[in-house]
Design a protein around this motif. Sequence first.
Motif, PDB file in Angstrom:
ATOM      1  N   ILE A   1       0.891  -1.162   0.000  1.00  0.00           N
ATOM      2  CA  ILE A   1       0.000   0.000   0.000  1.00  0.00           C
ATOM      3  C   ILE A   1       0.929   1.211   0.000  1.00  0.00           C
ATOM      4  N   LEU A   2       1.059   1.834  -1.141  1.00  0.00           N
ATOM      5  CA  LEU A   2       2.036   2.913  -1.306  1.00  0.00           C
ATOM      6  C   LEU A   2       1.480   4.232  -0.754  1.00  0.00           C
ATOM      7  N   PRO A   3       2.366   5.206  -0.508  1.00  0.00           N
ATOM      8  CA  PRO A   3       1.902   6.467   0.096  1.00  0.00           C
ATOM      9  C   PRO A   3       0.726   7.121  -0.642  1.00  0.00           C
ATOM     10  N   ASP A   4       0.669   6.983  -1.965  1.00  0.00           N
ATOM     11  CA  ASP A   4      -0.454   7.585  -2.700  1.00  0.00           C
ATOM     12  C   ASP A   4      -1.786   6.938  -2.341  1.00  0.00           C
ATOM     13  N   GLN A   5      -1.751   5.705  -1.868  1.00  0.00           N
ATOM     14  CA  GLN A   5      -2.977   4.980  -1.533  1.00  0.00           C
ATOM     15  C   GLN A   5      -3.302   5.053  -0.045  1.00  0.00           C
ATOM     16  N   SER A   6      -2.278   5.259   0.785  1.00  0.00           N
ATOM     17  CA  SER A   6      -2.506   5.058   2.219  1.00  0.00           C
ATOM     18  C   SER A   6      -3.496   6.066   2.803  1.00  0.00           C
ATOM     19  N   GLN A   7      -3.599   7.232   2.149  1.00  0.00           N
ATOM     20  CA  GLN A   7      -4.576   8.227   2.599  1.00  0.00           C
ATOM     21  C   GLN A   7      -6.003   7.650   2.576  1.00  0.00           C
ATOM     22  N   ARG A   8      -6.310   6.870   1.536  1.00  0.00           N
ATOM     23  CA  ARG A   8      -7.653   6.294   1.409  1.00  0.00           C
ATOM     24  C   ARG A   8      -7.867   5.239   2.487  1.00  0.00           C
ATOM     25  N   TRP A   9      -6.819   4.479   2.785  1.00  0.00           N
ATOM     26  CA  TRP A   9      -6.923   3.482   3.858  1.00  0.00           C
ATOM     27  C   TRP A   9      -7.179   4.166   5.194  1.00  0.00           C
ATOM     28  N   GLN A  10      -6.435   5.257   5.419  1.00  0.00           N
ATOM     29  CA  GLN A  10      -6.591   5.955   6.702  1.00  0.00           C
ATOM     30  C   GLN A  10      -8.001   6.529   6.834  1.00  0.00           C
ATOM     31  N   ALA A  11      -8.537   7.058   5.730  1.00  0.00           N
ATOM     32  CA  ALA A  11      -9.882   7.631   5.782  1.00  0.00           C
ATOM     33  C   ALA A  11     -10.899   6.531   6.100  1.00  0.00           C
ATOM     34  N   LEU A  12     -10.715   5.367   5.479  1.00  0.00           N
ATOM     35  CA  LEU A  12     -11.625   4.243   5.753  1.00  0.00           C
ATOM     36  C   LEU A  12     -11.507   3.812   7.215  1.00  0.00           C
ATOM     37  N   GLU A  13     -10.273   3.713   7.685  1.00  0.00           N
ATOM     38  CA  GLU A  13     -10.070   3.284   9.076  1.00  0.00           C
ATOM     39  C   GLU A  13     -10.679   4.286  10.053  1.00  0.00           C
ATOM     40  N   THR A  14     -10.577   5.570   9.743  1.00  0.00           N
ATOM     41  CA  THR A  14     -11.159   6.585  10.630  1.00  0.00           C
ATOM     42  C   THR A  14     -12.677   6.445  10.672  1.00  0.00           C
ATOM     43  N   THR A  15     -13.280   6.250   9.499  1.00  0.00           N
ATOM     44  CA  THR A  15     -14.742   6.056   9.466  1.00  0.00           C
ATOM     45  C   THR A  15     -15.142   4.839  10.288  1.00  0.00           C
ATOM     46  N   ILE A  16     -14.376   3.761  10.120  1.00  0.00           N
ATOM     47  CA  ILE A  16     -14.694   2.532  10.867  1.00  0.00           C
ATOM     48  C   ILE A  16     -14.616   2.802  12.376  1.00  0.00           C
ATOM     49  N   ARG A  17     -13.504   3.404  12.807  1.00  0.00           N
ATOM     50  CA  ARG A  17     -13.329   3.620  14.247  1.00  0.00           C
ATOM     51  C   ARG A  17     -14.406   4.539  14.821  1.00  0.00           C
ATOM     52  N   ASN A  18     -14.770   5.588  14.063  1.00  0.00           N
ATOM     53  CA  ASN A  18     -15.817   6.496  14.544  1.00  0.00           C
ATOM     54  C   ASN A  18     -17.149   5.769  14.672  1.00  0.00           C
ATOM     55  N   THR A  19     -17.472   4.953  13.661  1.00  0.00           N
ATOM     56  CA  THR A  19     -18.752   4.242  13.712  1.00  0.00           C
ATOM     57  C   THR A  19     -18.766   3.243  14.863  1.00  0.00           C
ATOM     58  N   MET A  20     -17.659   2.525  15.049  1.00  0.00           N
ATOM     59  CA  MET A  20     -17.577   1.540  16.136  1.00  0.00           C
ATOM     60  C   MET A  20     -17.810   2.227  17.483  1.00  0.00           C
ATOM     61  N   ASP A  21     -17.215   3.399  17.609  1.00  0.00           N
ATOM     62  CA  ASP A  21     -17.346   4.154  18.840  1.00  0.00           C
ATOM     63  C   ASP A  21     -18.816   4.524  19.085  1.00  0.00           C
ATOM     64  N   THR A  22     -19.468   4.996  18.023  1.00  0.00           N
ATOM     65  CA  THR A  22     -20.871   5.407  18.143  1.00  0.00           C
ATOM     66  C   THR A  22     -21.760   4.240  18.569  1.00  0.00           C
ATOM     67  N   TYR A  23     -21.456   3.040  18.055  1.00  0.00           N
ATOM     68  CA  TYR A  23     -22.296   1.882  18.367  1.00  0.00           C
ATOM     69  C   TYR A  23     -21.841   1.150  19.640  1.00  0.00           C
ATOM     70  N   GLY A  24     -20.784   1.652  20.266  1.00  0.00           N
ATOM     71  CA  GLY A  24     -20.344   1.051  21.535  1.00  0.00           C
ATOM     72  C   GLY A  24     -19.495  -0.203  21.390  1.00  0.00           C
ATOM     73  N   TYR A  25     -18.731  -0.307  20.292  1.00  0.00           N
ATOM     74  CA  TYR A  25     -17.836  -1.462  20.112  1.00  0.00           C
ATOM     75  C   TYR A  25     -16.417  -1.051  20.471  1.00  0.00           C
ATOM     76  N   ARG A  26     -15.669  -1.963  21.109  1.00  0.00           N
ATOM     77  CA  ARG A  26     -14.290  -1.661  21.514  1.00  0.00           C
ATOM     78  C   ARG A  26     -13.321  -2.576  20.798  1.00  0.00           C
ATOM     79  N   GLU A  27     -12.130  -2.039  20.523  1.00  0.00           N
ATOM     80  CA  GLU A  27     -11.204  -2.783  19.664  1.00  0.00           C
ATOM     81  C   GLU A  27     -10.528  -3.946  20.391  1.00  0.00           C
ATOM     82  N   ILE A  28     -10.383  -5.053  19.653  1.00  0.00           N
ATOM     83  CA  ILE A  28      -9.585  -6.182  20.141  1.00  0.00           C
ATOM     84  C   ILE A  28      -8.518  -6.477  19.090  1.00  0.00           C
ATOM     85  N   ARG A  29      -7.295  -6.758  19.550  1.00  0.00           N
ATOM     86  CA  ARG A  29      -6.213  -7.114  18.623  1.00  0.00           C
ATOM     87  C   ARG A  29      -5.677  -8.471  19.051  1.00  0.00           C
ATOM     88  N   THR A  30      -5.632  -9.395  18.118  1.00  0.00           N
ATOM     89  CA  THR A  30      -5.156 -10.746  18.438  1.00  0.00           C
ATOM     90  C   THR A  30      -3.886 -11.027  17.628  1.00  0.00           C
TER      91      THR A  30
END
Length: 420
Positions: free
Chosen positions: A15-44
């Motif tokens: 995922i090259l620097p020209d693409q990573s901005q889109r990944w970050q935007a998607l990840e931010t949307t995901i994290r914001n939505t998870m927060d709104t619905y009361g989900y907490r992150e797990i990393r395995t």
Amino acid sequence: MTKEFIQSIKGTQDILPDQSQRWQALETTIRNTMDTYGYREIRTPTFERTELFARGVGQETDIVSKEMYSWTDQSGENLTLKPELTAPVVRSFIQNNLGGQSTINKLYYIDALFRRERPQKGRYRQFHQFGIESFGSEFPEMDAEVIALAMSVFNDIGLTNLTLKLNSIGSPECRSDFRNALRDFLKPHFNDLSETSQKRFENNPLRVLDTKAPYEIEILKDAPNISDSWTGEDKAHFEEVCSLLDAMRIQYTIESNLVRGLDYYTRTTFEITSTALGAQNAICGGGRYDGLVETLGGKPTPGIGFAAGMERILLALGDDDSSGNSTQVYIIGLGDEARPSVAKLAEDLRQNNIRTNFDPLRRSIKAQMREANKSGATIAVIIGDKELASGQAEIKDLKTGDQEPVKIKALVDHINSLTL
Ligand code: HAM
């Protein structure tokens, strides 16, 4: 010709620097939505015992029988790079007694997974999913919440033309009844089935319904419907899920052949597909797995979740030429004397959260000016011997070409006051 060892492995991608901005935007949307619905992150961890997937996902599934990256380590332990996250999250849920600490556990993840599939557009050997696993409630409101959350992420990032396909594969009793009915129906057609379907007929007849072959789809037209095998409770559960989705104005189509390829599902199953994709059009898949925690050795605990493929989401969104946050201020330094002032000014501006760059190659003013324009900066600050002597730098508006002197000491405040 590039040497082979300098080529990434088939089915993996950078995922090259020209693409990573889109990944970050998607990840931010995901994290914001998870927060709104009361989900907490797990990393395995990235790898687990092979047995976890064999028991959790099912020995006969495509994932376990042919797609896992598995190896035996130096001490003889059989290990596997995770091909999915439901089994690892359930493992962690049991091991860390999360159910003992709270009756409801709403967890989410964003992670890289590994499956040795045949690579094609939208199908990779290392890919990324975001997903959720919600433990503790067997009731339809949890099914509706999980589906609503998935749709909400897709809406927020601007994915349209989605189809939500919904089904219930019932409780285990219902499925054993249906398995028999399906086998009885398929028996007279056995010789007409593909080799894959013949194998599935023996091991897991529900998976025959997954076929994409037109002649098999034709045969299956008259096959029994799983809803005929639902228990009264399965039926009531499914109807309640549907009416909650109706109340939330979430549109869906009921697909009675949607059985999904992993063994742990019970009752609700769903998939979200996009018309913007080709053959690999499933953006998201999920469902209930009320027996999985117990199967893996935990206390009986209902669960439901989904996972969505992030590469596929970005493919469906189409190309977006935003290639990152561009520089706001470009400092042009001329001569040896100016160098410390340039470095200091860059640092001061960056400490004020202004995206700043300068030329680290000590090039000519012409080359630096070209870089400034290329960088997308709004303004250039020019500092040379003349400017140092007068204590003033030149500020150039790169859009209009207007230029004005500003005291070097006042530069940070001045630039801070501009809308860049
Ligand atoms: P899955 O259907 O195997 O489900 O995968 C979910 C999504 O991951 C797919 O719909 C697709 O978007 C993406 N995906 C799968 N394989 C690939 C691949 N090789 N390349 C790119 N994308 C891929 C699961 O993994 C379940 N654990 C979902 C779940 C969670 N069910 C309950 N909780």
